[in-house]
Motif scaffolding. Structure first.
Motif: not given
Lengths: 208, 153
Positions: B117, B129-130, B132-133, B136-137, B141-144
């Motif tokens: 990101l 946050s939106d 990331q949501f 997740r959906k 789920r691995k982020i940097l």
């Protein structure tokens, strides 16, 4: 046929430098040195409903709140410098208020520098496996502040991991995990990195 | 005894025959160390400072998502937007992008997809946050978070 006037057989290489310069400038302009460094994070799995937080777990949660004005609240106390978070988080993680048998082994394996951080406060975390660092922002919080605080929380864990195997946090992070699997596992046993990023609140508005 | 007589007859020229070699060496250095950039960011990109930085382990597993205020305000407005592959998208399209990126990977590596990101300093947490949501959906789920090293502590 007699050989005529002998022309020089050499290719004129005087302008070679100019050609090379041109190429050099082209590459200088078109390329960027990539900065692919950053803070890693594992997001929680998606669930339809957020899991309820039990009351009795309260002492095992280290609450970090940041509002829309970038003001910070750690364990219900306002703080003004993000650097304070690191120390508080380390004390919380290593509190060992009510350790079970496994956690006692973890405690005994700690170096003296980390043992001294353990205050055994019954109102703080039971042991590191149970301890959760909860970080909640607002939709209006700036991304800059979010990263600053997240950085401090990660630093707390990395400093603990590093200290367990006699390294600094930097050395631990940059260690080749594939080559040092055993060391890496030893640093992390019993102390998982429980950083939970909560859904941001909307109280402060989304800002402009 | 002439005062103005030149003392020696040494050549005043600097030999420049090796100059092309030197320049070529520089050229090769830059050619080897730099990578042509893939995406042209359409949004502002200034990154926050941090200390706890990690390197990307395997570049082929990484996809990039840019977030920031659009550079072309007249066309896209002032609100922060999400950009992938040279286009600005809405957050509902993120899942589709993730699936496309995942399809490019080998079967065994599909779950290891890392999203880098690249978020601008001035963005508010709402859009992050939106995003990331949505990730997740999509079960990515691995982020940097891209950040710059901070100077001295």
């Amino acid at each position: 046929m007699a050989k005529g006037n002998r022309q020089s057989a050499e290719v004129n290489s005087g302008s070679m430098a100019d050609i090379a310069f041109l190429l050099l400038i082209f590459f200088l302009v078109t390329t960027t040195i990539p900065n692919d460094k950053g803070i890693t994070l594992q997001l929680p799995p998606y669930t339809e409903e957020p899991p309820p937080i039990l009351e009795e777990n309260e002492k095992n949660i280290f609450k970090v709140l940041v509002n829309a004005k970038d003001m910070m609240l750690v364990e219900d106390e306002p703080i003004f410098d993000a650097k304070e978070i690191r120390g508080k988080a380390k004390e919380f993680i290593l509190n060992f208020g009510k350790p079970d048998a496994d956690a006692m082994d973890v405690y005994n394996s700690l170096p003296p520098s980390l043992k001294s951080l353990s205050l055994k406060n019954p109102k703080s975390s039971d042991f590191p496996k149970e301890a959760i660092v909860s970080f909640k922002t607002d939709r209006g919080t700036s991304y800059e502040r979010y990263i600053t605080v997240l950085d401090e929380l990660k630093a707390a864990y990395y400093e603990i991991y590093g200290a367990r195997i006699g390294m600094t946090a930097d050395e631990f992070r940059n260690m080749d995990r594939k080559k040092n699997k055993a060391k890496y596992a030893r640093a992390r046993t019993g102390i998982p990195m429980n950083i939970s990023i909560a859904e941001p609140g909307k109280a402060g508005g989304t800002g402009k | 005894m002439s005062k103005f007589k030149k003392k020696s007859a040494t050549s005043q020229d600097i030999p420049t025959a090796a100059l092309p070699d030197i320049i070529f060496m520089l050229l090769f250095f830059f050619m080897v160390t730099t990578v042509l950039r893939q995406d042209e960011p359409e949004v502002e990109q200034r990154f926050p400072d941090a200390t706890q930085l990690s390197k990307i382990e395997k570049k082929s597993l990484v996809s990039y998502i840019y977030v920031g205020k659009p550079r072309n305000i007249d066309l896209y407005g002032k609100e922060a937007r999400i950009q992938v592959n040279d286009v600005l998208i809405d957050k509902e399209e993120v899942a589709q992008f993730v699936n496309e990126e995942r399809d490019k990977l080998e079967e065994a590596e599909k779950m290891q997809l890392t999203l880098n990101l690249k978020v601008d300093n001035n963005v508010k947490m709402g859009i992050v946050s939106d995003l990331q949501f949505e990730l997740r959906k999509a079960n990515a789920r691995k982020i940097l978070y891209t950040a710059l090293p901070r100077g001295m502590e």
